[in-house]
Design a protein around this motif. Structure first.
Motif, short mmCIF file in Angstrom:
data_model
loop_
_atom_site.label_atom_id
_atom_site.label_comp_id
_atom_site.label_asym_id
_atom_site.label_seq_id
_atom_site.Cartn_x
_atom_site.Cartn_y
_atom_site.Cartn_z
N THR A 149 -4.64 18.31 0.36
CA THR A 149 -3.61 17.88 0.22
C THR A 149 -3.04 17.65 -1.13
N VAL A 150 -1.90 18.04 -1.46
CA VAL A 150 -1.39 17.91 -2.89
C VAL A 150 -0.07 17.30 -2.93
N ARG A 151 -0.13 16.50 -4.08
CA ARG A 151 1.06 15.75 -4.24
C ARG A 151 1.40 16.05 -5.85
N ILE A 152 2.66 16.46 -5.94
CA ILE A 152 3.24 16.72 -7.37
C ILE A 152 4.62 15.87 -7.36
N GLY A 153 4.82 14.89 -8.01
CA GLY A 153 6.23 14.07 -8.05
C GLY A 153 6.07 13.61 -6.85
N GLY A 154 7.41 13.70 -6.12
CA GLY A 154 7.73 13.45 -4.60
C GLY A 154 7.20 14.37 -3.69
N SER A 155 6.94 15.48 -3.91
CA SER A 155 6.28 16.60 -3.15
C SER A 155 5.06 16.51 -2.56
N ARG A 156 5.05 16.60 -1.45
CA ARG A 156 3.48 16.59 -0.83
C ARG A 156 3.28 17.72 0.46
N TRP A 157 2.31 18.35 0.21
CA TRP A 157 1.94 19.57 1.14
C TRP A 157 0.59 19.82 1.35
N PRO B 270 -2.09 26.94 -5.25
CA PRO B 270 -0.78 27.73 -5.32
C PRO B 270 0.15 26.64 -5.01
N VAL B 271 1.20 26.75 -5.58
CA VAL B 271 2.55 25.92 -5.96
C VAL B 271 3.56 26.64 -5.27
N LYS B 272 4.19 26.20 -3.98
CA LYS B 272 5.29 27.15 -3.28
C LYS B 272 6.42 26.80 -3.94
N ALA B 273 7.36 27.68 -3.70
CA ALA B 273 8.86 27.93 -4.44
C ALA B 273 9.60 26.60 -4.12
N ALA B 274 9.44 26.05 -2.83
CA ALA B 274 10.34 24.48 -2.64
C ALA B 274 9.82 23.49 -3.38
N VAL B 275 8.47 23.63 -3.87
CA VAL B 275 7.85 22.39 -4.49
C VAL B 275 8.23 22.70 -6.14
N ARG B 276 8.30 23.89 -6.45
CA ARG B 276 8.83 24.17 -7.97
C ARG B 276 10.28 23.79 -8.00
N LYS B 277 11.06 24.05 -7.12
CA LYS B 277 12.25 23.97 -7.12
C LYS B 277 12.65 22.50 -7.21
#
Length: 106
Positions: free
Chosen positions: A60-68, A83-90
Motif C-alpha cells: 500500500t503506497v501513499r504519496i501526499g493525499g493519494s493512497r493506493w 509504479p505510480v499511476k497517472a491518476a496519482v501523478r495528476k
C-alpha cells in the motif's frame, strides 16, 4: 495504512518506455526499505513454496493525499521499483524527475 511494516522515503519519479512507446512511471526504493521488501519477499516465498509474479510484493503506497494498492518489483541491479499511476501523478502534480516522498506499507 495496512500492513505490519511501514517505511517512508524520498525518491525521484522516473519513466520507463517500452519499445512500443508505452510509458510507465516509477519510484525506486533502496536502503532499509528495499532490504525490508527483500526480506518480506523471501519469507512469503518460503511460506507459500512459490515466488509471486516477477518476485513482486503487494504494498500500500501513499504519496501526499493519494493512497493506493499496487506491487513493488525487484530491480535487476539493486532495490525495488513501485509504479505510480497517472491518476496519482495528476492529483499530486508530479512530473518526471520530481522528488517524491512515499510511505510504503506491506
Amino acid at each position: 495504512m495496512t500492513g505490519d511494516e511501514q517505511h517512508e522515503l524520498t525518491s525521484t519519479l522516473w519513466r520507463w518506455q517500452s519499445a512500443g512507446g508505452t510509458a510507465w512511471w516509477f519510484v525506486s526504493v533502496d536502503g532499509v526499505a528495499a532490504d525490508a521488501l527483500s526480506a518480506t519477499a523471501l519469507v512469503r516465498r518460503l511460506e507459500s513454496g512459490r515466488r509471486a509474479g516477477f518476485g513482486s510484493v503487494k504494498v500500500t503506497v501513499r504519496i501526499g493525499g493519494s493512497r493506493w494498492q499496487t506491487s513493488a518489483f525487484p530491480m535487476k541491479e539493486e532495490g525495488w521499483s513501485i509504479p505510480v499511476k497517472a491518476a496519482v501523478r495528476k492529483a499530486e502534480g508530479l512530473n518526471e524527475g520530481d522528488p517524491v516522498t512515499i510511505t510504503i506499507g506491506f
